[in-house]
Design a protein around this motif. Structure first.
Motif, PDB file in Angstrom:
ATOM      1  N   THR A 446       0.843  -1.194   0.000  1.00 18.30           N
ATOM      2  CA  THR A 446       0.000   0.000   0.000  1.00 18.30           C
ATOM      3  C   THR A 446       0.877   1.242   0.000  1.00 18.30           C
ATOM      4  N   THR A 447       0.244   2.383  -0.240  1.00 17.90           N
ATOM      5  CA  THR A 447       0.937   3.675  -0.203  1.00 17.90           C
ATOM      6  C   THR A 447       0.246   4.576   0.803  1.00 17.90           C
ATOM      7  N   LEU A 448       1.041   5.196   1.671  1.00 14.12           N
ATOM      8  CA  LEU A 448       0.546   6.172   2.629  1.00 14.12           C
ATOM      9  C   LEU A 448       0.948   7.565   2.172  1.00 14.12           C
ATOM     10  N   ALA A 449       0.054   8.528   2.366  1.00 14.18           N
ATOM     11  CA  ALA A 449       0.348   9.933   2.048  1.00 14.18           C
ATOM     12  C   ALA A 449       0.052  10.762   3.295  1.00 14.18           C
ATOM     13  N   LEU A 450       1.035  11.504   3.735  1.00 11.98           N
ATOM     14  CA  LEU A 450       0.869  12.337   4.929  1.00 11.98           C
ATOM     15  C   LEU A 450       0.948  13.808   4.529  1.00 11.98           C
ATOM     16  N   SER A 451      -0.150  14.540   4.739  1.00 13.62           N
ATOM     17  CA  SER A 451      -0.131  15.995   4.573  1.00 13.62           C
ATOM     18  C   SER A 451      -0.017  16.624   5.951  1.00 13.62           C
ATOM     19  N   PHE A 452       0.833  17.660   6.080  1.00 12.85           N
ATOM     20  CA  PHE A 452       0.989  18.304   7.379  1.00 12.85           C
ATOM     21  C   PHE A 452       1.188  19.805   7.226  1.00 12.85           C
ATOM     22  N   ASP A 453       0.913  20.510   8.313  1.00 13.94           N
ATOM     23  CA  ASP A 453       1.047  21.972   8.358  1.00 13.94           C
ATOM     24  C   ASP A 453       2.510  22.304   8.584  1.00 13.94           C
ATOM     25  N   HIS A 454       3.119  22.932   7.579  1.00  8.80           N
ATOM     26  CA  HIS A 454       4.566  23.184   7.637  1.00  8.80           C
ATOM     27  C   HIS A 454       4.934  24.270   8.653  1.00  8.80           C
ATOM     28  N   ARG A 455       3.942  24.992   9.180  1.00  8.43           N
ATOM     29  CA  ARG A 455       4.230  25.936  10.256  1.00  8.43           C
ATOM     30  C   ARG A 455       4.548  25.192  11.547  1.00  8.43           C
ATOM     31  N   LEU A 456       3.940  24.010  11.701  1.00  9.20           N
ATOM     32  CA  LEU A 456       4.078  23.220  12.918  1.00  9.20           C
ATOM     33  C   LEU A 456       5.102  22.105  12.771  1.00  9.20           C
ATOM     34  N   ILE A 457       5.131  21.501  11.595  1.00  8.44           N
ATOM     35  CA  ILE A 457       5.922  20.300  11.368  1.00  8.44           C
ATOM     36  C   ILE A 457       6.896  20.563  10.224  1.00  8.44           C
ATOM     37  N   ALA A 467       7.654   7.731   8.521  1.00  6.36           N
ATOM     38  CA  ALA A 467       8.490   6.526   8.494  1.00  6.36           C
ATOM     39  C   ALA A 467       8.170   5.602   9.662  1.00  6.36           C
ATOM     40  N   ASP A 468       7.860   6.166  10.828  1.00  7.78           N
ATOM     41  CA  ASP A 468       7.514   5.340  11.984  1.00  7.78           C
ATOM     42  C   ASP A 468       6.187   4.611  11.774  1.00  7.78           C
ATOM     43  N   ILE A 469       5.212   5.293  11.175  1.00  8.52           N
ATOM     44  CA  ILE A 469       3.937   4.633  10.872  1.00  8.52           C
ATOM     45  C   ILE A 469       4.187   3.446   9.946  1.00  8.52           C
ATOM     46  N   ALA A 470       4.996   3.682   8.908  1.00  7.24           N
ATOM     47  CA  ALA A 470       5.293   2.617   7.954  1.00  7.24           C
ATOM     48  C   ALA A 470       6.042   1.471   8.625  1.00  7.24           C
ATOM     49  N   VAL A 472       5.888   0.439  11.714  1.00  2.80           N
ATOM     50  CA  VAL A 472       4.968  -0.358  12.531  1.00  2.80           C
ATOM     51  C   VAL A 472       4.135  -1.276  11.648  1.00  2.80           C
ATOM     52  N   LEU A 473       3.664  -0.767  10.508  1.00  4.93           N
ATOM     53  CA  LEU A 473       2.820  -1.579   9.636  1.00  4.93           C
ATOM     54  C   LEU A 473       3.619  -2.646   8.891  1.00  4.93           C
ATOM     55  N   GLU A 474       4.907  -2.407   8.652  1.00  3.06           N
ATOM     56  CA  GLU A 474       5.744  -3.435   8.026  1.00  3.06           C
ATOM     57  C   GLU A 474       6.097  -4.534   9.022  1.00  3.06           C
ATOM     58  N   HIS A 475       6.316  -4.142  10.275  1.00  5.69           N
ATOM     59  CA  HIS A 475       6.671  -5.088  11.336  1.00  5.69           C
ATOM     60  C   HIS A 475       5.782  -4.802  12.543  1.00  5.69           C
ATOM     61  N   PRO A 476       4.557  -5.337  12.546  1.00  3.44           N
ATOM     62  CA  PRO A 476       3.578  -4.979  13.574  1.00  3.44           C
ATOM     63  C   PRO A 476       3.966  -5.374  14.997  1.00  3.44           C
ATOM     64  N   ARG A 477       5.049  -6.171  15.168  1.00  2.00           N
ATOM     65  CA  ARG A 477       5.495  -6.446  16.535  1.00  2.00           C
ATOM     66  C   ARG A 477       5.919  -5.170  17.250  1.00  2.00           C
ATOM     67  N   ARG A 478       6.196  -4.115  16.450  1.00  4.42           N
ATOM     68  CA  ARG A 478       6.558  -2.827  17.060  1.00  4.42           C
ATOM     69  C   ARG A 478       5.384  -2.186  17.789  1.00  4.42           C
ATOM     70  N   LEU A 479       4.180  -2.672  17.522  1.00  8.94           N
ATOM     71  CA  LEU A 479       3.047  -2.206  18.310  1.00  8.94           C
ATOM     72  C   LEU A 479       3.272  -2.495  19.791  1.00  8.94           C
ATOM     73  N   ILE A 480       4.085  -3.537  20.067  1.00  7.64           N
ATOM     74  CA  ILE A 480       4.404  -3.885  21.451  1.00  7.64           C
ATOM     75  C   ILE A 480       5.734  -3.268  21.872  1.00  7.64           C
ATOM     76  N   THR A 481       6.761  -3.433  21.034  1.00 10.13           N
ATOM     77  CA  THR A 481       8.109  -2.985  21.441  1.00 10.13           C
ATOM     78  C   THR A 481       8.231  -1.470  21.504  1.00 10.13           C
ATOM     79  N   TRP A 482       7.415  -0.743  20.727  1.00 12.54           N
ATOM     80  CA  TRP A 482       7.491   0.727  20.734  1.00 12.54           C
ATOM     81  C   TRP A 482       6.432   1.363  21.633  1.00 12.54           C
ATOM     82  N   SER A 483       5.554   0.572  22.215  1.00 12.78           N
ATOM     83  CA  SER A 483       4.494   1.129  23.050  1.00 12.78           C
ATOM     84  C   SER A 483       4.983   1.348  24.486  1.00 12.78           C
TER      85      SER A 483
END
Length: 483
Positions: A446-457, A467-470, A472-483
């Motif tokens: 799949t493809t993810l697209a992130l739009s963000f406010d460049h004043r804030l981010i 990259a972190d969202i991706a 987690v979805l590539e290696h969902p065990r990070r739902l545990i190790t990164w939580s």
């Protein structure tokens, strides 16, 4: 027209359920209106006789204008004389919306009763309401004839359950249908009393209305239209509804009024696009492991009865990524020229509804477990599809997810929900050739697209977050190790 206390200035009258001369009772629903945020049914807070309807169906009315006058026992029947009392009721309506039990306290004193404005707010303790009482052709009390609400028009053939004046015949019941379904029937020109209901308890569904519309067109359109009817009846839970239109044969164009949710959405998107500097980044990833986890969770007896789908794990991945990059969860205060960091996540989920695209949000999503998040998502979607999303459910969002993949779309450049810092578009998950462990194999991609406010981010923060969202979805065990 009452003020619901959400900053709204107008509402459209969708349907009148009473006519001049009808007897009404306290709590009886007399009309359905649509604001920019919700379609609601308005009850009358008095016992009496309808004196006049001051606006036709389809009219947009400003808050504070008198829309109906009711002659209460011992009261005058002057149509314009109720303006002062109506204004008082309109002023009291915001409090009534917050505390429906206080509605009756706003009633004018008995000695000063006059035709008054319909109130707002139904007790949240029950969804039941009193049955409508109808007195066909009943004159106003004290022998005063009811004033006509609109100019006389040709009288249509009475529908089932109605007499020639459009009043309910004694013993006839109003068809059971939710407000969005009533709106759809109105837009398609379908009389609900002629529709065969298939929903539980005899409720008319959207599919029933579409079937009735297809049947009405079949004699004119021939076999092609009849063949298309099953497709029209098939449930399309995720498909965004198109603006209804009545196409006139031979017409070269059709004009559709922009109002309600669609009008406010358009204004909000224009405001967002031209006030917040948008940046959109994309990433294509292998989500095969996440899709396998979805299947395993569905079979887990501890999660029985919960709705487990890819969106649930995507939402969880976003929450994990926010924890690792808390600065993305912020808003811009233009007046104070400050960035406001949020220590909570109200996760917005863009939902296609019969009234247009809305973005309700899950309050304090960051604090929810996976089962709690699943329940919240299910409730949010069900409420949105039923057209029952409240204005409060759409306020104070921080970050939004929009799932364009359900339409087969690969990606997009989503526009920020006003006041939020970022929005993630999730594309279609497809089986594609992918290099996995040094070999080309079919994988779920799949493809993810992130739009963000460049004043804030800035670019670094936005890239790390995506990259972190991706990851987690590539290696969902990070739902545990990164939580």
């Amino acid at each position: 027209m009452p003020d619901v206390g959400e900053g709204l200035t107008e509402a459209e009258i969708l349907k009148w359920y009473v006519q001049p001369g009808d007897t009404v009772t306290d709590g009886q629903v007399v009309c359905e209106v649509e604001t920019a945020k919700a379609a609601v049914e308005l009850p009358i807070p008095f016992d009496g006789t309808v004196h006049a309807l001051l606006f036709e169906e389809g009219t947009t009315v400003d808050v504070g204008q008198v829309i109906i006058s009711v002659q209460t026992e011992g009261g005058a029947a002057a149509g314009a004389a109720g303006t002062e009392a109506a204004g008082a009721w309109a002023a009291a309506a915001p409090a009534a919306a917050q505390a429906p039990a206080a509605v009756e306290t706003a009633e004018p004193a008995a000695e000063a009763r006059q035709p008054v404005l319909v109130g707002y707010g139904v007790s949240q303790a029950s969804t039941k309401r009193r049955p409508r009482k109808a007195v066909p052709g009943a004159p106003a009390r004290n022998g005063t004839a009811p004033a006509p609400a609109v100019p006389a028009q040709p009288t249509p053939a009475p529908a089932a359950g109605l007499n020639g004046n459009g009043h309910a015949v004694a013993g006839a019941e109003r068809p059971l249908a939710k407000p969005p379904v009533r709106k759809l029937a109105k837009d398609l020109g379908i009389d609900l009393t002629s529709v065969v209901p298939t929903g539980d308890g005899g409720v008319v569904t959207r599919e029933d209305v579409h079937a009735a519309a297809a049947a009405a067109l079949a004699p004119q359109a021939g076999p092609a239209a009849a063949a298309a009817a099953p497709a029209a009846r098939a449930p399309q839970a995720v498909q965004a509804p198109q603006a209804p239109s009545a196409v006139v044969p031979g017409a070269r164009e059709t004009r559709i009024p922009v109002k309600g949710v669609r009008k406010v959405t358009a204004q909000a998107m224009v405001g967002s696009a031209f006030t917040a500097p948008h940046v959109t980044e994309f990433i294509t990833l292998d989500v095969t492991r996440t899709m396998k986890l979805v299947q395993e969770l569905k079979a887990d007896p501890d999660l029985a009865g919960l709705r487990i789908n890819p969106l649930l794990l995507i939402a969880k991945a976003v929450l994990v990524a926010i924890r690792r990059n808390p600065d993305v969860n912020a808003s811009w205060d233009e007046a104070a020229q400050e960035i406001v960091l949020k220590h909570y996540v109200n996760l917005g989920i863009a939902a296609a509804t019969p009234r247009g695209l809305i973005v309700p949000n899950i309050k304090d999503a960051h604090a929810k477990t996976l089962p709690e998040l699943s329940e919240a998502l299910s409730d949010l979607v069900a409420t949105a599809r039923d057209g029952k999303t409240s204005p409060a459910d759409m306020q104070n969002g921080t970050i939004t997810i929009t799932n364009v993949g359900v339409f087969g779309v690969d990606t997009g450049t989503p526009i920020l929900n006003p006041g939020e810092s970022a929005i993630l578009a999730v594309g279609a998950i497809k089986l594609q050739p992918w290099v996995h462990k040094g070999k080309v194999k079919p994988r779920q991609v799949t493809t993810l697209a992130l739009s963000f406010d460049h004043r804030l981010i800035d670019g670094e923060l936005g890239s790390r977050f995506l990259a972190d969202i991706a990851a987690v979805l590539e290696h969902p065990r990070r739902l545990i190790t990164w939580s």
